[in-house]
Scaffold this motif. Structure first.
Motif, PDB file in Angstrom:
ATOM      1  N   ASP A 268       0.817  -1.217   0.000  1.00  0.00           N
ATOM      2  CA  ASP A 268       0.000   0.000   0.000  1.00  0.00           C
ATOM      3  C   ASP A 268       0.851   1.268   0.000  1.00  0.00           C
ATOM      4  O   ASP A 268       0.323   2.358  -0.189  1.00  0.00           O
ATOM      5  N   ARG A 269       2.150   1.140   0.215  1.00  0.00           N
ATOM      6  CA  ARG A 269       3.030   2.302   0.210  1.00  0.00           C
ATOM      7  C   ARG A 269       3.806   2.422  -1.107  1.00  0.00           C
ATOM      8  O   ARG A 269       4.657   3.296  -1.247  1.00  0.00           O
ATOM      9  N   LEU A 270       3.519   1.505  -2.043  1.00  0.00           N
ATOM     10  CA  LEU A 270       4.130   1.574  -3.367  1.00  0.00           C
ATOM     11  C   LEU A 270       3.184   2.283  -4.322  1.00  0.00           C
ATOM     12  O   LEU A 270       1.994   1.980  -4.374  1.00  0.00           O
ATOM     13  N   ALA A 271       3.725   3.213  -5.072  1.00  0.00           N
ATOM     14  CA  ALA A 271       2.912   3.904  -6.083  1.00  0.00           C
ATOM     15  C   ALA A 271       2.775   2.997  -7.294  1.00  0.00           C
ATOM     16  O   ALA A 271       3.611   2.161  -7.581  1.00  0.00           O
ATOM     17  N   GLY A 272       1.736   3.154  -8.019  1.00  0.00           N
ATOM     18  CA  GLY A 272       1.610   2.420  -9.280  1.00  0.00           C
ATOM     19  C   GLY A 272       0.323   1.665  -9.415  1.00  0.00           C
ATOM     20  O   GLY A 272      -0.646   2.184  -9.961  1.00  0.00           O
ATOM     21  N   PRO A 273       0.138   0.463  -8.878  1.00  0.00           N
ATOM     22  CA  PRO A 273       1.238  -0.340  -8.364  1.00  0.00           C
ATOM     23  C   PRO A 273       2.099  -0.870  -9.507  1.00  0.00           C
ATOM     24  O   PRO A 273       1.627  -1.005 -10.636  1.00  0.00           O
ATOM     25  N   GLY A 274       3.301  -1.206  -9.216  1.00  0.00           N
ATOM     26  CA  GLY A 274       4.197  -1.724 -10.239  1.00  0.00           C
ATOM     27  C   GLY A 274       5.618  -1.690  -9.740  1.00  0.00           C
ATOM     28  O   GLY A 274       5.955  -0.971  -8.790  1.00  0.00           O
ATOM     29  N   ILE A 275       6.468  -2.474 -10.358  1.00  0.00           N
ATOM     30  CA  ILE A 275       7.887  -2.524 -10.017  1.00  0.00           C
ATOM     31  C   ILE A 275       8.688  -2.227 -11.280  1.00  0.00           C
ATOM     32  O   ILE A 275       8.439  -2.825 -12.344  1.00  0.00           O
ATOM     33  N   VAL A 276       9.636  -1.306 -11.163  1.00  0.00           N
ATOM     34  CA  VAL A 276      10.556  -0.980 -12.255  1.00  0.00           C
ATOM     35  C   VAL A 276      11.972  -1.218 -11.756  1.00  0.00           C
ATOM     36  O   VAL A 276      12.379  -0.658 -10.734  1.00  0.00           O
ATOM     37  N   VAL A 277      12.705  -2.063 -12.443  1.00  0.00           N
ATOM     38  CA  VAL A 277      14.104  -2.332 -12.103  1.00  0.00           C
ATOM     39  C   VAL A 277      14.952  -1.545 -13.097  1.00  0.00           C
ATOM     40  O   VAL A 277      14.958  -1.840 -14.293  1.00  0.00           O
ATOM     41  N   ARG A 278      15.650  -0.537 -12.594  1.00  0.00           N
ATOM     42  CA  ARG A 278      16.399   0.356 -13.493  1.00  0.00           C
ATOM     43  C   ARG A 278      17.701   0.786 -12.840  1.00  0.00           C
ATOM     44  O   ARG A 278      17.904   0.602 -11.623  1.00  0.00           O
ATOM     45  N   LEU A 279      18.554   1.410 -13.643  1.00  0.00           N
ATOM     46  CA  LEU A 279      19.790   2.004 -13.140  1.00  0.00           C
ATOM     47  C   LEU A 279      19.495   3.400 -12.612  1.00  0.00           C
ATOM     48  O   LEU A 279      18.577   4.082 -13.082  1.00  0.00           O
ATOM     49  N   ALA A 280      20.278   3.820 -11.637  1.00  0.00           N
ATOM     50  CA  ALA A 280      20.073   5.131 -11.021  1.00  0.00           C
ATOM     51  C   ALA A 280      20.450   6.247 -11.996  1.00  0.00           C
ATOM     52  O   ALA A 280      21.300   6.077 -12.882  1.00  0.00           O
ATOM     53  N   ALA A 281      19.803   7.378 -11.806  1.00  0.00           N
ATOM     54  CA  ALA A 281      20.156   8.578 -12.559  1.00  0.00           C
ATOM     55  C   ALA A 281      21.276   9.306 -11.838  1.00  0.00           C
ATOM     56  O   ALA A 281      21.439   9.189 -10.620  1.00  0.00           O
ATOM     57  N   ASP A 282      22.045  10.064 -12.591  1.00  0.00           N
ATOM     58  CA  ASP A 282      23.152  10.818 -12.006  1.00  0.00           C
ATOM     59  C   ASP A 282      22.612  11.823 -10.985  1.00  0.00           C
ATOM     60  O   ASP A 282      21.706  12.605 -11.282  1.00  0.00           O
ATOM     61  N   GLY A 283      23.147  11.790  -9.758  1.00  0.00           N
ATOM     62  CA  GLY A 283      22.726  12.712  -8.712  1.00  0.00           C
ATOM     63  C   GLY A 283      21.538  12.236  -7.904  1.00  0.00           C
ATOM     64  O   GLY A 283      21.112  12.914  -6.958  1.00  0.00           O
ATOM     65  N   GLU A 284      20.968  11.076  -8.227  1.00  0.00           N
ATOM     66  CA  GLU A 284      19.821  10.549  -7.493  1.00  0.00           C
ATOM     67  C   GLU A 284      20.260  10.076  -6.112  1.00  0.00           C
ATOM     68  O   GLU A 284      21.415   9.687  -5.897  1.00  0.00           O
ATOM     69  N   ARG A 285      19.315  10.054  -5.150  1.00  0.00           N
ATOM     70  CA  ARG A 285      19.615   9.667  -3.775  1.00  0.00           C
ATOM     71  C   ARG A 285      18.512   8.756  -3.255  1.00  0.00           C
ATOM     72  O   ARG A 285      17.380   8.774  -3.762  1.00  0.00           O
ATOM     73  N   ILE A 286      18.837   7.970  -2.226  1.00  0.00           N
ATOM     74  CA  ILE A 286      17.852   7.097  -1.585  1.00  0.00           C
ATOM     75  C   ILE A 286      18.181   7.000  -0.099  1.00  0.00           C
ATOM     76  O   ILE A 286      19.350   7.006   0.288  1.00  0.00           O
ATOM     77  N   THR A 287      17.126   6.949   0.726  1.00  0.00           N
ATOM     78  CA  THR A 287      17.287   6.742   2.164  1.00  0.00           C
ATOM     79  C   THR A 287      16.996   5.279   2.447  1.00  0.00           C
ATOM     80  O   THR A 287      15.880   4.805   2.244  1.00  0.00           O
ATOM     81  N   THR A 288      18.015   4.560   2.914  1.00  0.00           N
ATOM     82  CA  THR A 288      17.877   3.128   3.145  1.00  0.00           C
ATOM     83  C   THR A 288      17.288   2.854   4.525  1.00  0.00           C
ATOM     84  O   THR A 288      17.067   3.763   5.328  1.00  0.00           O
ATOM     85  N   LEU A 289      17.045   1.568   4.799  1.00  0.00           N
ATOM     86  CA  LEU A 289      16.375   1.173   6.037  1.00  0.00           C
ATOM     87  C   LEU A 289      17.135   1.583   7.294  1.00  0.00           C
ATOM     88  O   LEU A 289      16.550   1.704   8.362  1.00  0.00           O
ATOM     89  N   ASP A 290      18.450   1.793   7.166  1.00  0.00           N
ATOM     90  CA  ASP A 290      19.231   2.214   8.325  1.00  0.00           C
ATOM     91  C   ASP A 290      19.136   3.711   8.573  1.00  0.00           C
ATOM     92  O   ASP A 290      19.829   4.251   9.446  1.00  0.00           O
TER      93      ASP A 290
END
Length: 793
Positions: A268-290
């Motif tokens: 329910d917290r995924l938009a779409g719904p759907g899964i896209v497996v892709r390479l990151a864009a230059d300058g992109e960021r992500i906050t991991t579980l830690d």
């Protein structure tokens, strides 16, 4: 990796003594670092139920708990905040023993008697959790030994798994090895999943980087969040994993059991719904579980939702935006296969290593993805009342092909020194999941997809050796059909060069080929090769000359009070490739540096090193190699004194440099005193013409020696005059050398006198004055004609 014996026994009935199992694991290459028996020191701890909890009259943070331990009731003082009536807990009465040899006694705490204690997981040796009392299964029988209830009578093997054995990083893998070793059956049941017809959610999967993600399976389910059952928590704790929640614990459980990393998203917290497996864009960021925000590189692989927002670092760690929590009711279970090196590079760059990345970067089973997902759903149905969807999306466009390897029994016996039959070879491999057929020289082995390390015939030979047992393979002496070993001509030449220089008193040095750009510029005019990932930022180029390292070694010695050094090195130098993008041009060279003083007193006075010492070293090298037509021609070179340096020419090609080093270059390198050096291209010398090495009988007759001095122009090299004298003197000439140089205004401007000593000897007679006179006349005429020289009286 920690492998509990009770878990291994779920798949194979191993009942051998612990020492025998340890020996077997070590023989199989699964080295045992430690063996733990967590319940060995836990004695007398019982299952009890808390009847009532009241406040301690004399302490705010303590409470009194009345407990029923099956054989009676008593009261204990407890400071844990989580105890409550009806809770079933481990109770250690007076006389019980806990890990560390601690025996409990009846004590009075703040005026209240405590008849033992209630135990946390840490106090029972089950982990580091000391926040509260361990809750047991409510159905546990009061008075039962906690060792049996918690599985503390287990044995845990701490294994060091080598990087080439990812299949052994799970319980099933270890069980497979032990089953094969002890001749036991291996039973891995197929998961049984009851799909709920009312749940039909399917999440579309788009793989935009198929080379980095060859397979991705997405499966949804409705779940009820909560804690995992005690048996699952206990197994995870024994394996070194902290229990979190039933859904997360199941993903960790399957990872440890089947070597398949899984991840659960809150659907329910995924938009779409759907899964896209892709390479990151230059300058992109992500906050991991830690909770750490991490910058991404275009080479990082991401798992994204339908809006392409990053939700996980593929194969490494999930993101915080779609993390499951107590409010989660629907999950998306991810089971995938990711390319190994991509995961390894991202994990190393981000300095983020997880249990998942450790497995993906070694290589998991691409064909085991669906089976592991089904096992997870089977467990979730039992521990989280999961209702799996009837629709599963499994993107696997190019299934992995099993490696087919030709194996020869003769090769196995030839490498191992054994006398195994075809049947014994096949019987050794079959229990490992390897399909084997054929015989003799035409055995075909089909490796399972969970063994990415099996690629060549020698890999299967190693498997046979492990199964037979290295300790069971006797020692044998190889019996080659043809002579092997020995040194090549090139190796003989290198040893001859080293021996010649050691004989002159030089010591061999070994310098690192990475140097600073400014050091390279001191002794070479060639643009150095840049290193993409240097060990040290200041040493960022490959050496174009050996002299940089030798001069640095001389400076190192001088700084420690040893200014008189004579060093040489045999090694490779590097030049930029001729073709852009090719590997650097590597050349093998020998170089030497002599600094300080030549100590000869009292035989002769001490003196500073000079260019002739370096020339002597070159003479020793070319003599050792038997190189013909070697000339020393005056020339300048980077790092050398322009007035005291020369090129070494062989067959018309420049193969080296020799002379006194430039004082400015020495000062920049940290060498104060005089220093001379030489460097020769050994690859160039290899191609040079060699002298005809014929045996000559030593003459027993006396020599005749004459001295000739010629006045010549400064442009005439002494070496050129020597060659002229050798050619003119004939076969009777045994040796010629220049022993003096004289300059005077009386000789005229631009003129100098060179004196030569010529030694004549005949093999069969004593030379007469007439013999020597004829040779002397021929030499004088030759020098006059060739160099315009005049005999000096």
């Amino acid at each position: 990796m920690r492998a509990p014996l009770s878990w291994i026994r779920d798949f194979t009935p191993v009942d051998a003594p612990v020492d025998a199992i340890v020996h077997a694991l070590n023989q199989l290459g699964l080295e045992v670092d430690a063996v733990e028996e967590p319940g060995r020191e836990v004695l007398g701890v019982r299952v009890a139920r808390i009847l009532d909890v009241v406040a301690h009259p004399n302490a705010d943070k303590l409470r009194l708990a009345d407990v029923d331990f099956g054989g009676g009731q008593t009261r204990v003082v407890c400071g844990a905040p989580n105890i409550e009536p009806g809770m079933v807990v481990p109770f250690a009465p007076s006389g019980a023993t806990l890990p560390g040899g601690f025996t409990l006694e009846r004590r009075t705490i703040r005026g209240e008697v405590s008849d033992g204690m209630l135990c946390s997981a840490k106090e029972l040796g089950l982990g580091d959790d000391h926040a509260g009392i361990l809750a047991l299964d409510p159905g546990a029988e009061l008075g039962d030994d906690v060792r049996a209830v918690l599985g503390l009578d287990d044995v845990i093997f701490d294994l060091a798994i080598t990087p080439n054995r990812p299949d052994a990083m799970c319980i099933v893998g270890v069980a497979r090895e032990l089953a094969a070793h002890f001749g036991l059956p291996l039973t891995v049941p197929e998961p049984e999943v009851d799909r709920d017809p009312a749940v039909t959610t399917a999440v579309p999967v788009a793989i935009e980087a198929p080379d980095r993600c060859p397979r991705y399976l997405a499966w949804t389910a409705e779940v009820a969040m909560g804690p995992a059952p005690a048996w699952m928590q206990q197994r995870l704790v024994k394996a070194g994993v902290r229990a979190i929640s039933n859904v997360v614990d199941v993903t960790n459980y399957v990872l440890l059991e089947h070597n398949q990393p899984l991840h659960a998203f809150d659907l329910d917290r995924l938009a779409g719904p759907g899964i896209v497996v892709r390479l990151a864009a230059d300058g992109e960021r992500i906050t991991t579980l830690d909770g750490v925000e991490r910058p991404l590189d275009p080479s990082d692989l991401l798992i994204c939702d339908g809006d392409r927002a990053p939700q996980a670092l593929a194969g490494i760690m999930g993101g915080g935006d779609s993390e499951v929590d107590d409010a989660t009711t629907r999950i998306l279970l991810e089971a995938a296969y990711f390319e190994r090196m991509g995961i390894a590079r991202t994990s190393k760059r981000l300095k983020l290593r997880s249990e998942s990345s450790a497995r993906f970067e070694r290589g998991i089973d691409p064909d085991g993805v669906a089976r592991a997902a089904a096992r997870a759903m089977e467990l979730l149905a039992g521990v989280a009342t999961a209702r799996p969807s009837t629709a599963t999306v499994d993107a696997y466009p190019r299934p992995a092909e099993r490696a087919r390897i030709r194996l020869r029994t003769s090769k196995v016996n030839g490498v191992l020194g054994t006398d195994l039959t075809d049947a014994e070879v096949i019987d050794a491999l079959a229990p490992l999941g390897i399909d084997v057929q054929g015989s003799g020289e035409a055995i075909e082995a089909v490796a399972p997809t969970f063994r990415p390390d099996l690629e060549r015939e020698i890999d299967l030979v190693e498997e046979v050796a492990r199964r037979v047992g290295f300790d069971a393979i006797g020692r044998t002496v190889p019996k080659p059909e043809h002579q092997v070993g020995g040194l090549s001509h090139r190796q003989h030449d290198r040893r001859a060069v080293a021996d010649a220089l050691v004989g002159l008193g030089l010591a061999e040095a070994v310098a690192i080929p990475l140097i600073a750009p400014e050091a390279a510029a001191r002794f070479s005019a060639v643009a150095p090769v840049q290193v993409a990932n240097p060990l040290r930022a200041e040493e960022s180029v490959l050496r174009p000359t050996l002299l940089t390292g030798l001069v640095a070694a001389a400076a190192h010695n001088a700084a420690r009070g040893q200014s008189d050094v004579a060093l040489f090195e045999l090694g490779r130098i590097f030049r930029r490739p001729v073709v852009e993008g090719a590997l650097p041009d590597e050349r093998e060279a020998v170089a030497g540096v002599l600094a300080g003083m030549v100590r000869r007193a009292p035989i002769e006075p001490d003196r500073a090193v000079d260019a002739y010492d370096a020339v002597d070293a070159i003479d020793a090298v070319v003599r050792a190699l038997g190189v013909a037509d070697v000339r020393i021609e005056s020339a300048s070179a980077p790092g050398f004194d322009p007035g005291a340096s020369a090129h070494v020419v062989v067959g018309g090609e420049v193969v080296g440099v020799v002379g006194a080093l430039d004082p400015a270059a020495l000062a920049a390198a940290g060498v104060a005193g005089p220093a001379v050096a030489f460097e020769l291209d050994l690859d160039g010398l290899d191609a040079a013409p060699r002298v005809d090495r014929q045996f000559r009988v030593l003459s027993s007759y006396p020599p005749s020696t004459i001295d000739l001095a010629f006045v010549v122009d400064d442009s005439v090299h002494a070496a050129a005059v020597v060659r002229t004298l050798r050619a003119a003197a004939g076969d009777l000439l045994e040796d010629v050398r220049c022993f003096d140089e004289f300059r005077s205004s009386q000789l005229g401007p631009g003129r100098r006198s060179l004196a030569f000593a010529l030694r004549f000897r005949a093999p069969d007679r004593t030379l007469t004055d007439a013999d020597v006179a004829d040779a002397r006349t021929a030499c004088i005429h030759a020098v006059e004609a060739a160099h315009g020289g005049a005999l000096r009286g």
